[in-house]
Write a protein that holds these residues in place. Structure first.
Motif, PDB file in Angstrom:
ATOM      1  N   SER A 193       0.809  -1.226   0.000  1.00 32.09           N
ATOM      2  CA  SER A 193       0.000   0.000   0.000  1.00 32.09           C
ATOM      3  C   SER A 193       0.837   1.267   0.000  1.00 32.09           C
ATOM      4  O   SER A 193       0.424   2.297  -0.548  1.00 32.09           O
ATOM      5  CB  SER A 193      -0.947   0.011   1.212  1.00 32.09           C
ATOM      6  OG  SER A 193      -0.250   0.309   2.420  1.00 32.09           O
ATOM      7  N   TYR A 242       3.524   1.832  -1.600  1.00 33.92           N
ATOM      8  CA  TYR A 242       3.945   2.152  -2.965  1.00 33.92           C
ATOM      9  C   TYR A 242       2.788   2.722  -3.774  1.00 33.92           C
ATOM     10  O   TYR A 242       2.981   3.536  -4.676  1.00 33.92           O
ATOM     11  CB  TYR A 242       4.566   0.929  -3.638  1.00 33.92           C
ATOM     12  CG  TYR A 242       6.014   0.799  -3.273  1.00 33.92           C
ATOM     13  CD1 TYR A 242       7.005   1.345  -4.072  1.00 33.92           C
ATOM     14  CD2 TYR A 242       6.400   0.182  -2.086  1.00 33.92           C
ATOM     15  CE1 TYR A 242       8.347   1.278  -3.714  1.00 33.92           C
ATOM     16  CE2 TYR A 242       7.731   0.103  -1.713  1.00 33.92           C
ATOM     17  CZ  TYR A 242       8.698   0.661  -2.527  1.00 33.92           C
ATOM     18  OH  TYR A 242      10.028   0.607  -2.146  1.00 33.92           O
ATOM     19  N   ILE A 243       1.573   2.304  -3.433  1.00 31.48           N
ATOM     20  CA  ILE A 243       0.405   2.930  -4.054  1.00 31.48           C
ATOM     21  C   ILE A 243       0.323   4.389  -3.618  1.00 31.48           C
ATOM     22  O   ILE A 243      -0.106   5.262  -4.380  1.00 31.48           O
ATOM     23  CB  ILE A 243      -0.889   2.173  -3.649  1.00 31.48           C
ATOM     24  CG1 ILE A 243      -0.812   0.714  -4.106  1.00 31.48           C
ATOM     25  CG2 ILE A 243      -2.121   2.849  -4.242  1.00 31.48           C
ATOM     26  CD1 ILE A 243      -1.979  -0.139  -3.655  1.00 31.48           C
ATOM     27  N   ASN A 273       1.881   7.138  -6.774  1.00 31.30           N
ATOM     28  CA  ASN A 273       0.750   7.966  -7.210  1.00 31.30           C
ATOM     29  C   ASN A 273       1.219   9.326  -7.729  1.00 31.30           C
ATOM     30  O   ASN A 273       0.612   9.905  -8.632  1.00 31.30           O
ATOM     31  CB  ASN A 273      -0.276   8.129  -6.096  1.00 31.30           C
ATOM     32  CG  ASN A 273       0.311   8.648  -4.790  1.00 31.30           C
ATOM     33  OD1 ASN A 273       1.528   8.751  -4.628  1.00 31.30           O
ATOM     34  ND2 ASN A 273      -0.562   8.964  -3.851  1.00 31.30           N
ATOM     35  N   GLY A 314       3.122  -3.197  -5.591  1.00 25.25           N
ATOM     36  CA  GLY A 314       2.630  -1.857  -5.279  1.00 25.25           C
ATOM     37  C   GLY A 314       2.704  -0.936  -6.482  1.00 25.25           C
ATOM     38  O   GLY A 314       1.804  -0.123  -6.723  1.00 25.25           O
ATOM     39  N   ASN A 315       3.790  -1.061  -7.262  1.00 27.03           N
ATOM     40  CA  ASN A 315       3.932  -0.271  -8.484  1.00 27.03           C
ATOM     41  C   ASN A 315       2.831  -0.604  -9.492  1.00 27.03           C
ATOM     42  O   ASN A 315       2.225   0.291 -10.090  1.00 27.03           O
ATOM     43  CB  ASN A 315       5.306  -0.514  -9.111  1.00 27.03           C
ATOM     44  CG  ASN A 315       6.391   0.331  -8.488  1.00 27.03           C
ATOM     45  OD1 ASN A 315       6.695   1.413  -8.958  1.00 27.03           O
ATOM     46  ND2 ASN A 315       6.981  -0.166  -7.406  1.00 27.03           N
ATOM     47  N   SER A 320      -0.506   0.559  -8.175  1.00 28.41           N
ATOM     48  CA  SER A 320      -0.556   2.013  -8.175  1.00 28.41           C
ATOM     49  C   SER A 320      -0.944   2.537  -9.550  1.00 28.41           C
ATOM     50  O   SER A 320      -1.772   3.454  -9.669  1.00 28.41           O
ATOM     51  CB  SER A 320       0.802   2.596  -7.759  1.00 28.41           C
ATOM     52  OG  SER A 320       0.739   4.003  -7.725  1.00 28.41           O
ATOM     53  N   ASN A 356      -4.556   4.111  -9.527  1.00 27.51           N
ATOM     54  CA  ASN A 356      -4.498   5.569  -9.632  1.00 27.51           C
ATOM     55  C   ASN A 356      -4.902   6.075 -11.017  1.00 27.51           C
ATOM     56  O   ASN A 356      -5.513   7.142 -11.136  1.00 27.51           O
ATOM     57  CB  ASN A 356      -3.105   6.063  -9.259  1.00 27.51           C
ATOM     58  CG  ASN A 356      -2.832   5.911  -7.774  1.00 27.51           C
ATOM     59  OD1 ASN A 356      -3.674   6.223  -6.942  1.00 27.51           O
ATOM     60  ND2 ASN A 356      -1.664   5.391  -7.428  1.00 27.51           N
ATOM     61  N   PRO A 380      -5.443   6.037  -1.799  1.00 28.80           N
ATOM     62  CA  PRO A 380      -4.250   5.385  -1.233  1.00 28.80           C
ATOM     63  C   PRO A 380      -4.009   5.763   0.225  1.00 28.80           C
ATOM     64  O   PRO A 380      -3.570   4.927   1.017  1.00 28.80           O
ATOM     65  CB  PRO A 380      -3.116   5.905  -2.131  1.00 28.80           C
ATOM     66  CG  PRO A 380      -3.769   6.207  -3.425  1.00 28.80           C
ATOM     67  CD  PRO A 380      -5.113   6.767  -3.049  1.00 28.80           C
TER      68      PRO A 380
END
Length: 390
Positions: free
Chosen positions: A19, A21-22, A26, A144-145, A148, A152, A168
């Motif tokens: 989370s 990385y989200i 972003n 996470g990448n 994201s 996003n 996020p």
């Protein structure tokens, strides 16, 4: 029952680290929108990326030592909730100085986490199992990448740019609360190892530690800058919109995820020598960066090259920041060593981020890619001289 409980803890901590990385990438996904809406410009994007990496680096150095003596749940809960709150507040789009301070806060909050994540893993598993589980845990970065970009991009397209920070932020806070509940029983790493514990100063003076710092710094230059600039690069170089670019840039962290996932197999093929894995990674990075220096390449080859760099750097990152620190489990210095290596990594990213912002604005992306070729070749020479510790 205890084994099942350990799996639940691992899963929630994995989600929690995913989370953040989200709540970090972003900015990269939202940057084209932020620039077009006049919230910030390209130089300010570079400055935010630079300050994040710099503050994260300093925070990792500080919090690595703190995490050796502090129960993991305190560091994890505080870091996750503070990072989440910072993201939610950024969504109100205050003047740039406000965004700057909040992004700085987000960086420091996130610096509180990885050392304690390693402490949790090494607490619920023995050393050999912990190494295997750590190689799984690090896939949360690429995961996470990927999430994201998906989440996003969807939020920006359907609800507006600010929602790339609201959602996020809330997600990270919720997971912070869950981590608190599940890990509150885990002790501080040094509680049972105080006699063998090595101070930070003595740790840094160890040859096997300080010789790792240069390649750690140099690979950091590529690690975060590829995440920071990938969306803007695709949009600018190939004149596509955010929705179209998302289909291409999604491939970059996806291949990075594969790079982290296959790490155990590559590590085994390299006869359990993490430096050999790193040398291979730097060679792939050099070759791929060289191709990106040619402005005539198409969007698909460009994305493939960036994907290979991301995957290679991900494997280098796993060797230096995740597997290596576990060698210091007996002295309770896992968090400290992880912090020192992360400090070097993000220091490299922080120093270079603002420089790349100015270079890109005035000369385009070629100077950045050319510098990655040089960085990779220098790192290969240095890593060859470093003996892998047993």
């Amino acid at each position: 029952m205890q084994k099942k409980y350990g799996r639940i803890i691992f899963f929630i901590v994995y989600l929690a680290y995913t989370s953040i990385y989200i709540a970090r990438i972003n900015l990269s996904v939202a940057s084209p929108g932020l620039i077009s809406e006049g919230v910030i410009d390209a130089v300010q994007v570079g400055l935010l990326g630079s300050i994040f990496s710099t503050i994260y680096a300093v925070g990792r150095l500080i919090n690595g030592g703190v995490s050796d003596k502090m129960p993991p749940w305190i560091m994890l809960t505080t870091g996750l909730c503070l990072a989440g709150a910072s993201n939610v507040l950024i969504s109100f789009f205050p003047p740039f100085i406000g965004i700057f301070i909040l992004w700085l806060t987000n960086a420091y909050a996130q610096s509180m986490l990885w050392s304690s994540v390693l402490c949790v893993v090494s607490s619920i598993y023995d050393k050999e199992v912990a190494k295997k589980k750590t190689s799984v845990m690090v896939t949360s970065v690429a995961m996470g990448n990927i999430l994201s970009i998906i989440i996003n991009t969807y939020l920006i397209t359907n609800f507006g740019t600010r929602f790339a920070f609201v959602v996020p932020g809330i997600l990270t806070i919720v997971l912070g609360i869950l981590v608190c509940i599940l890990t509150k029983h885990i002790k501080a790493p040094t509680e049972d190892r105080e006699k063998n514990h090595v101070s930070m100063w003595e740790l840094i003076k160890k040859k096997e530690v300080y010789t790792m710092l240069v390649p750690a710094t140099l690979h950091g230059v590529m690690k975060d800058n590829i995440s920071l600039w990938m969306a803007v690069f695709i949009v600018d170089r190939f004149c596509v919109d955010l929705t179209t670019s998302s289909y291409y840039i999604l491939l970059i962290p996806t291949i990075g995820f594969i790079g982290r996932t296959i790490y155990p197999a590559v590590y085994k093929l390299c006869k359990s020598k993490e430096n050999t894995v790193s040398i291979i990674g730097f060679f792939v990075s050099a070759a791929s960066s060289l191709v990106l220096c040619f402005s005539g390449i198409g969007i698909i080859p460009a994305v493939l090259c960036m994907s290979l760099i991301y995957a290679a750097v991900s494997m280098i990152n796993t060797s230096i920041l995740s597997i290596y620190p576990l060698q210091f489990l007996k002295t309770g210095n896992v968090a400290s060593v992880s912090g020192v290596m992360d400090f070097a990594t993000y220091l490299g990213a922080g120093v270079s981020g603002v420089i790349y912002g100015a270079l890109i604005k005035n000369f385009g992306y070629t100077p950045m890619f050319l510098s990655w070729v040089c960085i990779s070749l220098i790192s290969i020479i240095l890593v060859k001289k470093i003996k892998t510790t047993e």
